[in-house]
Scaffold this active site. Structure first.
Site, PDB file in Angstrom:
ATOM      1  N   LYS A  91      -2.580   6.574   1.352  1.00  0.00           N
ATOM      2  CA  LYS A  91      -2.370   7.033   2.725  1.00  0.00           C
ATOM      3  C   LYS A  91      -1.403   8.205   2.695  1.00  0.00           C
ATOM      4  CE  LYS A  91      -2.556   4.723   7.169  1.00  0.00           C
ATOM      5  NZ  LYS A  91      -3.994   4.767   7.419  1.00  0.00           N
ATOM      6  N   ARG A 110       0.840  -1.207   0.000  1.00  0.00           N
ATOM      7  CA  ARG A 110       0.000   0.000   0.000  1.00  0.00           C
ATOM      8  C   ARG A 110       0.880   1.264   0.000  1.00  0.00           C
ATOM      9  NH1 ARG A 110      -4.400   0.281   4.700  1.00  0.00           N
ATOM     10  NH2 ARG A 110      -2.615   0.957   5.918  1.00  0.00           N
ATOM     11  N   GLU A 128     -16.291   6.256   4.006  1.00  0.00           N
ATOM     12  CA  GLU A 128     -15.607   5.836   5.234  1.00  0.00           C
ATOM     13  C   GLU A 128     -15.577   7.002   6.208  1.00  0.00           C
ATOM     14  OE1 GLU A 128     -11.381   5.103   5.204  1.00  0.00           O
ATOM     15  OE2 GLU A 128     -11.119   6.045   3.259  1.00  0.00           O
TER      16      GLU A 128
END
Ligand SMILES: *Cc1c(COP(=O)(O)O)cnc(C)c1O
Length: 343
Positions: free
Chosen positions: A184, A82, A220
């Site tokens: 992220k 990720r 989210e």
């Protein structure tokens, strides 16, 4: 190895410097070997890319002590991949995934005295990150980067018991279609601060963000993915290209299907169906799952049948099973626990 004298069960979630951190530098087109250092400070140009144009990405994961005394890290290979995706989207050089895992393992090993003992409920939080360190004034990617990993001990998330959260539907957007919601990056958090401060000022624990294109679908929160449980026991999570693919959520969906034999669905979740779910939870490294008791949409309340006192039954099973896997009480799927050899 002797553990530090820390009151583990009373730790919160705040930065506590540990002994060693890992640092590697990218210069002239390649990464150096990197090394552990005791220096927790960074000296950089006043014009560093990260300071001017927020070119920075990060990861978060935890190390624990299992019941049989091993020090383990939960699925760091997924954080490595990720992290590579995040770096690519911000035009940063890839940090090799095997080196990422090695750096994480080495940093935990060097701070083994800070890995909380089994049963304390605490863990060692691991924060890898990378940022543009060379000067940038005309807008473009930096030429030099620094990759670092530090660790900090954190306390049990549900100190004083589980308290289901009350969340509100945010009037702000978290991520644009084709934007950066799926990586992220610090920038996603910078722009979420006003929304979370506003939510807290209004008495809510968290924001529920809807898709910014249509404002009809659940995405989210600022830092955790949603899981819902239908009245007939199916575990549902929103599918969207603008949410951050939580490793905890992916692990919980696997646990639901393969350990608990539940039906699982990753699909569009319309806000209109939220009122029909039996349970709702937020998943992320910090809490594994925090139950949500109530969602408020401009004064209109949705109260889940699981209530405001405890986790719903399916949420509790998911939580217990994943925690059991992390703590070595329940057999983990192949490759989920990276064991760190500590003397
Ligand atoms: C980190 C993060 C999560 C949780 O991911 P985990 O890998 O489970 O810790 C969820 N949403 C956002 C926006 C995040 O940054």
């Amino acid at each position: 190895m002797e553990k530090k004298n820390i009151d583990w069960s009373n730790l919160g979630f705040a930065y506590v410097p540990t002994d060693k951190r890992f640092v590697a530098n990218f210069k002239n087109g390649s990464w150096d070997e990197g090394a552990l250092t005791e220096d927790s400070n960074i000296v950089m140009s006043e014009c560093a890319g990260v300071l001017q144009y927020a070119q920075t990405v990060f990861e978060g994961m935890k190390a624990y002590t299992t019941e049989d005394g091993r020090t383990v890290i939960f699925r760091p290979d997924l954080n490595a991949s990720r992290f590579a995706d995040s770096a690519k989207r911000l035009e940063m050089p890839a940090f090799p995934e095997d080196k990422f895992v090695e750096a994480v393992v080495d940093t935990v090993k060097a701070n083994a005295a800070y890995v909380p003992p089994y049963g304390s409920g605490a863990s060692l939080y691991i924060r890898p990150y990378m940022f543009g360190i060379s000067p940038v004034i005309g807008v473009k990617p930096a030429e030099e980067y620094q990759f670092r990993v530090f660790t900090t001990p954190v306390g049990p998330y549900f100190k004083g018991g589980v308290k289901p959260l009350t969340i509100c539907v945010s009037d702000f957007d978290r991520a644009a279609p084709h934007g950066t919601g799926h990586i992220k990056a610090g920038l996603n958090y910078a722009m979420s601060l006003h929304a979370i401060v506003t939510a807290h000022a209004n008495g809510f624990d968290e924001n529920m963000y809807l898709d910014s294109a249509t404002r009809t679908k659940v995405e989210e929160t600022g830092g955790a993915n949603f899981l819902f449980v239908t009245k007939d026991g199916t575990v549902v999570t929103p599918h969207s290209s603008t949410i951050l693919p939580s490793i905890t959520r992916r692990s919980l969906m696997y646990v639901a299907e393969h350990y608990l034999g539940l039906k699982v669905e990753e699909r569009d979740v319309y806000f209109d169906e939220v009122k029909d779910f039996a349970e709702c939870g937020l998943c992320g490294t910090a809490a594994v799952i925090s139950p949500v008791g109530k969602v408020v949409n401009h004064g209109e309340e949705i109260c889940f049948p699981s209530g405001m006192e405890k986790m719903g039954p399916v949420t509790q099973k998911l939580y217990d099973t994943l925690r059991g896997i992390q703590m070595g009480q329940i057999e983990a799927p192949e490759g989920w626990l990276k064991v760190v050899d500590v003397e």
